[in-house]
Design an enzyme around this catalytic site. Structure first.
Site, PDB file in Angstrom:
ATOM      1  N   ASP A 155       0.910  -1.314   0.050  1.00 36.35           N
ATOM      2  CA  ASP A 155       0.161  -0.165  -0.044  1.00 36.35           C
ATOM      3  C   ASP A 155       0.701   1.171  -0.032  1.00 36.35           C
ATOM      4  O   ASP A 155       1.617   1.446   0.959  1.00 36.35           O
ATOM      5  CB  ASP A 155      -0.748   0.095   1.241  1.00 36.35           C
ATOM      6  CG  ASP A 155      -1.856  -1.018   1.179  1.00 36.35           C
ATOM      7  OD1 ASP A 155      -2.202  -1.603   0.122  1.00 36.35           O
ATOM      8  OD2 ASP A 155      -2.756  -1.005   2.316  1.00 36.35           O
ATOM      9  N   ASN A 215      -3.306  -6.344   7.442  1.00 41.51           N
ATOM     10  CA  ASN A 215      -3.589  -5.171   8.234  1.00 41.51           C
ATOM     11  C   ASN A 215      -4.245  -5.573   9.758  1.00 41.51           C
ATOM     12  O   ASN A 215      -3.765  -5.133  10.628  1.00 41.51           O
ATOM     13  CB  ASN A 215      -4.499  -4.223   7.648  1.00 41.51           C
ATOM     14  CG  ASN A 215      -3.981  -3.406   6.422  1.00 41.51           C
ATOM     15  OD1 ASN A 215      -2.713  -3.339   6.250  1.00 41.51           O
ATOM     16  ND2 ASN A 215      -5.019  -2.975   5.515  1.00 41.51           N
ATOM     17  N   ARG A 244       0.717  -7.027  -5.858  1.00 46.46           N
ATOM     18  CA  ARG A 244       0.131  -5.914  -6.514  1.00 46.46           C
ATOM     19  C   ARG A 244       0.665  -4.710  -5.403  1.00 46.46           C
ATOM     20  O   ARG A 244       0.646  -4.879  -4.436  1.00 46.46           O
ATOM     21  CB  ARG A 244      -1.415  -6.068  -6.664  1.00 46.46           C
ATOM     22  CG  ARG A 244      -2.329  -6.192  -5.158  1.00 46.46           C
ATOM     23  CD  ARG A 244      -3.662  -6.066  -5.443  1.00 46.46           C
ATOM     24  NE  ARG A 244      -4.348  -6.585  -4.430  1.00 46.46           N
ATOM     25  CZ  ARG A 244      -5.451  -6.079  -3.977  1.00 46.46           C
ATOM     26  NH1 ARG A 244      -6.117  -5.421  -4.684  1.00 46.46           N
ATOM     27  NH2 ARG A 244      -5.881  -6.271  -2.838  1.00 46.46           N
ATOM     28  N   SER A 299     -10.395  -8.817  -1.385  1.00 42.40           N
ATOM     29  CA  SER A 299     -10.740  -9.186  -2.775  1.00 42.40           C
ATOM     30  C   SER A 299     -10.154 -10.874  -3.168  1.00 42.40           C
ATOM     31  O   SER A 299      -9.149 -11.020  -2.244  1.00 42.40           O
ATOM     32  CB  SER A 299     -10.413  -8.205  -3.796  1.00 42.40           C
ATOM     33  OG  SER A 299      -9.015  -8.107  -3.775  1.00 42.40           O
ATOM     34  N   GLU A 324     -21.508  -2.208   1.409  1.00 44.02           N
ATOM     35  CA  GLU A 324     -21.389  -3.835   1.064  1.00 44.02           C
ATOM     36  C   GLU A 324     -22.649  -4.491   1.757  1.00 44.02           C
ATOM     37  O   GLU A 324     -23.177  -5.326   1.246  1.00 44.02           O
ATOM     38  CB  GLU A 324     -20.061  -4.412   1.815  1.00 44.02           C
ATOM     39  CG  GLU A 324     -18.859  -4.030   0.786  1.00 44.02           C
ATOM     40  CD  GLU A 324     -17.405  -4.240   1.908  1.00 44.02           C
ATOM     41  OE1 GLU A 324     -16.351  -3.683   1.137  1.00 44.02           O
ATOM     42  OE2 GLU A 324     -17.454  -4.103   2.951  1.00 44.02           O
ATOM     43  N   GLY A 333     -20.256   5.944  12.781  1.00 44.39           N
ATOM     44  CA  GLY A 333     -20.069   4.896  13.633  1.00 44.39           C
ATOM     45  C   GLY A 333     -20.105   3.235  13.328  1.00 44.39           C
ATOM     46  O   GLY A 333     -19.832   3.008  11.986  1.00 44.39           O
ATOM     47  N   SER A 357      -6.347   9.489   7.401  1.00 41.58           N
ATOM     48  CA  SER A 357      -6.421   8.436   6.526  1.00 41.58           C
ATOM     49  C   SER A 357      -7.325   7.309   6.814  1.00 41.58           C
ATOM     50  O   SER A 357      -7.087   6.711   8.029  1.00 41.58           O
ATOM     51  CB  SER A 357      -4.895   7.713   5.986  1.00 41.58           C
ATOM     52  OG  SER A 357      -5.096   6.640   5.253  1.00 41.58           O
ATOM     53  N   ASP A 389     -10.356  -2.672   8.841  1.00 37.05           N
ATOM     54  CA  ASP A 389      -9.374  -3.579   9.410  1.00 37.05           C
ATOM     55  C   ASP A 389      -9.217  -3.542  10.701  1.00 37.05           C
ATOM     56  O   ASP A 389      -9.032  -4.442  11.436  1.00 37.05           O
ATOM     57  CB  ASP A 389      -8.257  -3.748   8.456  1.00 37.05           C
ATOM     58  CG  ASP A 389      -8.520  -3.733   7.026  1.00 37.05           C
ATOM     59  OD1 ASP A 389      -9.590  -4.173   6.609  1.00 37.05           O
ATOM     60  OD2 ASP A 389      -7.671  -3.353   6.286  1.00 37.05           O
ATOM     61  N   GLY A 399      -1.524   6.982   6.269  1.00 38.08           N
ATOM     62  CA  GLY A 399      -1.755   5.571   5.523  1.00 38.08           C
ATOM     63  C   GLY A 399      -2.470   4.382   6.065  1.00 38.08           C
ATOM     64  O   GLY A 399      -3.671   4.946   6.586  1.00 38.08           O
TER      65      GLY A 399
HETATM   66  O1  LIG Z   1      -8.754  -4.977  -3.131  1.00 36.02           O
HETATM   67  P1  LIG Z   1      -9.224  -5.291  -1.811  1.00 36.02           P
HETATM   68  O2  LIG Z   1      -8.485  -6.738  -1.348  1.00 36.02           O
HETATM   69  O3  LIG Z   1     -10.711  -5.420  -1.516  1.00 36.02           O
HETATM   70  O4  LIG Z   1      -8.711  -4.354  -0.671  1.00 36.02           O
HETATM   71  C1  LIG Z   1      -7.342  -4.004  -0.406  1.00 36.02           C
HETATM   72  C2  LIG Z   1      -7.162  -3.095   0.219  1.00 36.02           C
HETATM   73  O5  LIG Z   1      -7.707  -1.893  -0.022  1.00 36.02           O
HETATM   74  O6  LIG Z   1      -7.473  -3.523   1.628  1.00 36.02           O
HETATM   75  C3  LIG Z   1      -6.990  -2.759   2.639  1.00 36.02           C
HETATM   76  C4  LIG Z   1      -7.470  -1.625   3.228  1.00 36.02           C
HETATM   77  O7  LIG Z   1      -8.712  -2.449   4.095  1.00 36.02           O
HETATM   78  C5  LIG Z   1      -5.565  -2.108   1.926  1.00 36.02           C
HETATM   79  O8  LIG Z   1      -4.295  -2.561   2.745  1.00 36.02           O
HETATM   80  C6  LIG Z   1      -5.670  -2.704   0.696  1.00 36.02           C
HETATM   81  O9  LIG Z   1      -4.919  -1.908  -0.129  1.00 36.02           O
END
Ligand SMILES: O=P(O)(O)OC[C@@]1(O)O[C@H](CO)[C@@H](O)[C@@H]1O
Length: 322
Positions: free
Chosen positions: A12, A42, A87, A136, A190, A233, A254, A260, A295
């Site tokens: 990231d 995370n 990635r 994902s 979601e 919240g 951020s 997470d 971050g």
């Molecule tokens: O593309 P995904 O797997 O849905 O999300 C990945 C991501 O956005 O999730 C974390 C924040 O929740 C970041 O560390 C990471 O870049």
């Protein structure tokens, strides 16, 4: 012990601007942070910061910058070599806390690599309190990837199976929900998608509606729903009821990874024997602390302020949770 699986991890990069993001312009950033990421990664970083034993399972080669960063930070992890680079995702933050995120697809996992990754999780889950399936799916993985792991964990370990938490998006999340995980952590968008509610923004601004939508998922076999709603919240719904947690207003630095951290806060309270409202309080405290850090930096327990969180019980029609 908490095991996390991040089948599509990321490096990231968070870029901080001192003004508003201007599409099509050249802009100078004032700071940039690079961190090992992906949702399960995370969560393990947050658990480790609070001294909770965890293991991050992810695809990635030993010399990949993500695995090197995890080793340097002393985060217990198990990387499955894939012969490809993890990635890199980018987040751009503005001074008012607005965060723009661009996530790329990630390397393909072949069917053999998928099987190997699932076997690693199944083998390591012996004796774990929770298994967290997060983020994902990588290109190539079937939508029922998480659902399959949930079913196989239960088939293998029976009544001794660890509890399973899922935080994903789109079709893989919906498929996992149908396998009845013990906990899911959707955001407002979601949750709207999972429950067929067309207006996600209206849902996010209405905690009772969030509770009622979550109760439908609980009635359908999900153990609990921890819905994180950003500045609004978080709402926790179980068979016993729903609660809303609110934190004092703040300007976020951020929001990357705040969800997470919320899930990590919930899990560490649950592992310590906290009640549902206690776990929700810690989830909200962790989420707020994460949003105040740059971050995808995760807070430790002693950086969170659970006493600042207001938790109130919500009512929703009882028949929704039967
Ligand atoms: O593309 P995904 O797997 O849905 O999300 C990945 C991501 O956005 O999730 C974390 C924040 O929740 C970041 O560390 C990471 O870049």
């Amino acid at each position: 012990m908490i095991i996390t699986l991040t089948p599509n991890p990321s490096l990231d990069r968070t870029i901080s601007l001192d003004g508003i993001l201007a599409r099509g312009e050249v802009q100078r950033a004032v700071a940039s942070h690079v961190e090992p990421g992906g949702k399960g990664v995370n969560i393990c970083r947050a658990l480790e910061a609070s001294g909770v034993e965890s293991l991050a399972i992810l695809p990635g080669d030993a010399l990949d910058p993500v695995l090197i960063a995890l080793s340097d930070a002393g985060i217990p992890h198990l990387g499955m070599p894939i012969g490809a680079s993890i990635r890199s995702n980018v987040a751009i933050t503005e001074p008012d806390g607005t965060t723009t995120k661009v996530n790329v697809p990630g390397p393909v996992l072949t069917p053999a690599q998928q099987t190997e990754l699932i076997d690693l999780v199944l083998d390591r889950a012996d004796g774990a309190g929770w298994v967290v399936l997060a983020g994902s799916l990588p290109p190539g993985a079937p939508v029922d990837f998480y659902a399959d792991i949930i079913r196989r964990l239960r088939a293998r370990y029976g009544s001794a199976a660890p509890k399973v938490a899922v935080d994903s998006s789109g079709a893989p999340f919906a498929a996992a929900v149908s396998a009845g995980p013990d906990l899911i952590k959707p955001n407002g968008e979601e949750l709207a998608e999972l429950t067929g509610i067309p207006d996600a923004e209206a849902l996010e601004g209405n905690p009772s509606l969030v509770a009622a939508a979550s109760a439908r998922l609980v009635a359908g076999g999900v153990g609990a729903v921890l819905a994180t709603l950003g500045a609004q919240g978080a709402v926790l719904t179980t068979r016993d009821g729903s609660w809303l947690a609110q934190t004092p207003p703040m300007v976020a630095v951020s929001t990357v990874g705040a969800g997470d951290s919320s899930l990590a806060g919930f899990l560490l309270s649950d592992l310590a024997g906290g009640s549902a409202p206690d776990a929700l309080r810690q989830a909200a405290a962790h989420g707020a602390a994460a949003a105040s850090l740059p971050g995808s930096t995760v807070p430790a327990l002693n950086q969170t302020k659970p006493s600042d969180v207001t938790v109130t019980q919500l009512t929703h029609p009882k028949e929704d949770v039967q």
